[in-house]
Design an enzyme around this catalytic site. Sequence first.
Site, PDB file in Angstrom:
ATOM      1  N   LYS A 114       0.819  -1.215   0.000  1.00  0.00           N
ATOM      2  CA  LYS A 114       0.000   0.000   0.000  1.00  0.00           C
ATOM      3  C   LYS A 114       0.851   1.263   0.000  1.00  0.00           C
ATOM      4  O   LYS A 114       0.485   2.271  -0.607  1.00  0.00           O
ATOM      5  CB  LYS A 114      -0.952  -0.006   1.197  1.00  0.00           C
ATOM      6  N   LYS A 197      -9.554 -10.159  -9.946  1.00  0.00           N
ATOM      7  CA  LYS A 197     -10.601 -10.253  -8.939  1.00  0.00           C
ATOM      8  C   LYS A 197     -11.661  -9.184  -9.183  1.00  0.00           C
ATOM      9  O   LYS A 197     -11.349  -8.065  -9.577  1.00  0.00           O
ATOM     10  CB  LYS A 197      -9.981 -10.078  -7.551  1.00  0.00           C
ATOM     11  N   LYS A 200     -14.509  -3.027  -6.981  1.00  0.00           N
ATOM     12  CA  LYS A 200     -15.203  -1.757  -7.214  1.00  0.00           C
ATOM     13  C   LYS A 200     -14.278  -0.717  -7.828  1.00  0.00           C
ATOM     14  O   LYS A 200     -14.723   0.287  -8.372  1.00  0.00           O
ATOM     15  CB  LYS A 200     -15.806  -1.220  -5.920  1.00  0.00           C
TER      16      LYS A 200
END
Length: 334
Positions: A114, A197, A200
């Site tokens: 991240k 995958k 959103k």
Amino acid sequence: MRVVSGIQPTGNLHLGNYLGAIKQWVAMQDAMGEDDVCLFFLADLHAISLPVVPSELANATVEMAATLLACGIDPDRSVLFNQTRVPAHSELTWLLNGTARMGWLNRMTQWKDKAGKNREGSSVALFDYPVLQAADVLLYQATHVPVGEDQKQHLELARDIAAKFNLDFGTELFTLPEPFVSKAAPRIMSLRDGGAKMSKSDPSDASRINLIDSDDTIMAKIKKAKSDADVLPGDVAGLEGRPEAKNLVTIYAALSNVTPGDVVAQFGGRGFGQFKPALADLAVAKLGPIRERLTTLLDDRAAVARALEHGAEKARALAVPILRAAQQAIGLQV
């Protein structure tokens, strides 16, 4: 058993979220015995480890809670709340920061992923949020934590923190939680790319089925979903090397509570011109009632907020004694 699990309030959940996590939560809730407890929380404190828009975070928290309720989480049988309503999450995190070690956090794979190359510009919360995750489960003496592959490392950290705290302060306060890996939880992939995958964040709305989608939208997305020219095989081995076909079969199996083997046994030899309409009808039948309940709940957001406060009251009653015991073990309670 005492099961604890959380989900970040990112808004607008999709079929992958439902089949991969929420459906499993409902199944766990329904399987709990009289003395067992399921705690499900909206991880709004985790959300602020990255930049947020305050109004969007507030709305997403209510919408996520409404979605969980619409999918079958029962606030009378489970404890549903958002972290912020239980200050003990933040307080225990600070106490556990005295036990956690920088080296442990530096090894966290998700921190590296991240933060990327901008570690110096990342928030302290992004670095430290695995300690908050540890507090989330240790605060309730969780015996089991549902985890995916990407969260196993964080649960190991929670166990390490619990064990070191108990050793350092000569106590047996914290239970070491065990991972709960549901073999029934499928990995749902994009409708446009069987190798990615369902997410959103995908710029293409056609890649996912949103739980708020209309019946017509669901049917259109499935009929346009990427597949291949071959017929469905008669056994699951025949799905290898056919990621889009495997994904559609997996979705059908998960929605109908059967195995992929059962699906190909039923549809083997048929093309996608026959299979997709059957899958679309099934998806509409299963997701339509969820959408209707969700729409009703979102029309009364104050009621959803009251449900979260009701759950928070129960969560606080469980959390405060553990927090006080941790303070006493350290010497902070005279």
